[in-house]
Write a protein that holds these residues in place. Sequence first.
Motif: not given
Length: 208
Positions: A148-150, A157-161, A166-174, A181-182
């Motif tokens: 779950l991405v917030d 409660d989301a896994d990513f917020g 920024v530090e979890s996902f590759v730069a191309e999708v942030v 997330i883009d």
Amino acid sequence: MTKNSVPERLSFAEANTRLVPALSASFEREYDDVLLFDGDLVLEGGFLEAVAGIGSLDGVDLVVVTGDLTVSGPIALYGSLPGLYVGGTTRAETLEGGDCEIYIQEGTFTHLVYGDYNHGILETRTIETPWVINYDHDLRVSAPGARLVDNYGHDDDADFGSANIVESFVAEVVDVEGESIDVPEFLERLRAGLPVLRPGAGGAADGA
């Protein structure tokens, strides 16, 4: 080759009577014209374009499928109309909701489920998908095993917020400025089979 039923144009009241009365129990807004597919529906490409190729969507408030819905491409409904109701199992590349109401039962979505902003409702029973992304949407989804991405920043409660996107996902999708997330870029990488998570982030080395 699957032969789809010819859709019927019905009033909301007529369609509701046929479905005993699943529509009025689900939808919160008032609607008039329904495009109803009685039985299973199999579509090539994106949902809206494929449905429009079978029956005109002019003036249609809701698309209703009484059986299973299988779409080779995305179900992406960002406008206020039409909404969607599926009585059977839904299978598609994605399920994306914006201003309209969407109500489905069980389903499988290859890449993601996404709720965009807070004017619509997207409700499911238990579904299978690797990613659920919420941007301040009325997202009523049960997806065991999905990450779950917030994308708005209010769901603790989301896994990513905003605290770790920024530090979890590759730069191309942030979107660094928005700490979010883009979603179009995220989806394109998933379609291409490319990683979206950095190595080790979220407990997955490849991020696929």
